[in-house]
Design an enzyme around this catalytic site. Structure first.
Site, short mmCIF file in Angstrom:
data_model
loop_
_atom_site.label_atom_id
_atom_site.label_comp_id
_atom_site.label_asym_id
_atom_site.label_seq_id
_atom_site.Cartn_x
_atom_site.Cartn_y
_atom_site.Cartn_z
N PRO A 2 15.90 -6.25 -7.78
CA PRO A 2 14.97 -6.14 -8.88
C PRO A 2 15.04 -4.84 -9.65
O PRO A 2 14.76 -3.78 -9.12
CB PRO A 2 13.62 -6.24 -8.18
CG PRO A 2 13.87 -5.90 -6.75
CD PRO A 2 15.33 -5.66 -6.58
N GLU A 3 15.38 -4.94 -10.88
CA GLU A 3 15.14 -3.84 -11.80
C GLU A 3 13.92 -4.25 -12.61
O GLU A 3 13.30 -5.27 -12.32
CB GLU A 3 16.38 -3.62 -12.69
CG GLU A 3 17.62 -3.30 -11.86
CD GLU A 3 18.87 -3.01 -12.68
OE1 GLU A 3 18.73 -2.54 -13.82
OE2 GLU A 3 19.97 -3.25 -12.18
#
Length: 298
Positions: A2-3
């Site tokens: 996850p960014e």
DNA sequence: CTGCGAACCTGTTAGC
DNA sequence: TGCTAACAGGTTCGCA
């Protein structure tokens, strides 16, 4: 996984089930993730109503009705999924309705009841680099996790003039500077690579080289700023990216990966028309950087 | 202060 | 097919 765009996608997926809902029961299946859970984590959540679900950088922040906030970070491999509980009133089609097989990496289960019905919100994290904490809303901005975070790469927060102030004099490579959460909060390895390619800037270029001697942003920095905004906005609009296992709360995969220009494309052709060179992979600060040595200038 | 490598932990994949 | 090594979206710590 996850960014920022993935975390925002998770937030949007959880929001309809969590906002306004009551947390009726919490299963905390182990004592720690990356960090030990705070004392009485489950019991302090039980009975609370969730006022709103927000995000800052890569953190999810649930405001509770007692002035506390539940903060969670997904680390590298964390994900949330939603399962309807019984004959709930959750919108059909939007979420898993079948009870999926219990996974050994399901670490936290929030049983919630709200306007959208009853559901289980399940946190899964194989590598356990993720973490959760509970703190007073009033203490959040001064917390070590938040106090030194830089600007969000969305909306109007990010601008070339502000960035110039942060990058002036920096000798570290541009790649490292863009990954620094104290400068821009929420970028990660994928979108940094993509943004530098779009802006035609070498990841090896000293970050301070994008700023004039008087501290003004060079044209390159203006272009980079816009590239970052564009990449992030497009990724959010696409519902987050994925290399292999970014599972959204509805169980589907993000699909921005089909749009990667350089990330994880070592040895493939640079997609810029007429370039003809090949994407290269190097290691900077222990992490892979993908770039086109021909069209990304130093 | 800066930059860099290592560490945290498990799963998947590439290569032999 | 099976084994091993390399590598993975992030953050933090310690050392030079």
């Amino acid at each position: 996984m996850p960014e920022l765009p993935e975390v925002e996608t998770v937030r949007r997926g959880l929001q309809p089930v969590m906002e306004g809902a009551r947390i009726v029961r919490v299963e905390q299946r182990r004592a720690d993730l990356r960090f030990v859970f705070p004392a009485d984590f489950a019991s302090r959540l039980e009975g609370r109503q969730i006022i709103s679900l927000g995000r800052r950088a890569k953190y999810l922040i649930a405001d509770l009705d007692d002035g506390m906030v539940l903060v969670s970070h997904l680390g590298m491999s964390g994900s949330f999924r939603i399962e309807a509980d019984g004959e709930g009133t959750l919108r059909p089609g939007a979420f898993h309705h079948e009870r999926s097989k219990d996974d050994k990496h399901d670490h936290v289960v929030l049983h919630v009841e709200g306007p959208a019905g009853k559901a289980r919100v399940i946190y899964n994290d194989p590598r356990r680099f993720g973490y959760m904490d509970l703190m007073a809303r009033a203490a959040l901005v001064e917390h070590a996790w938040f106090r030194s975070l830089g600007v969000e790469p969305t909306g109007n927060s990010l601008n070339a003039t502000g960035l110039a102030g942060q990058l002036a004099g920096k000798k570290s490579p541009l790649k490292a500077a863009l990954l620094d959460q104290r400068i821009i909060a929420g970028l990660g390895n994928i979108y940094v690579c993509e943004a530098m390619w779009r802006a035609k800037l070498s990841p090896l270029k000293p970050a301070g080289g994008l700023v004039t001697s008087t501290g003004r942003p060079r044209k390159q920095l203006e272009l980079l700023t816009q590239a970052i905004r564009d990449v992030i906005d497009e990724a959010i609009a696409a519902g987050g990216s994925s290399l292999r296992d970014h599972i959204r709360t509805d169980g589907t995969l993000g699909y921005f990966q089909h749009g990667f220009s350089v990330y994880d494309r070592e040895g493939k052709a640079c997609p810029r028309p007429g370039c003809g060179d090949t994407v290269r992979r190097i290691v900077q600060s222990g992490r892979s950087t993908f770039y086109c040595p021909r069209c990304q200038k130093h």
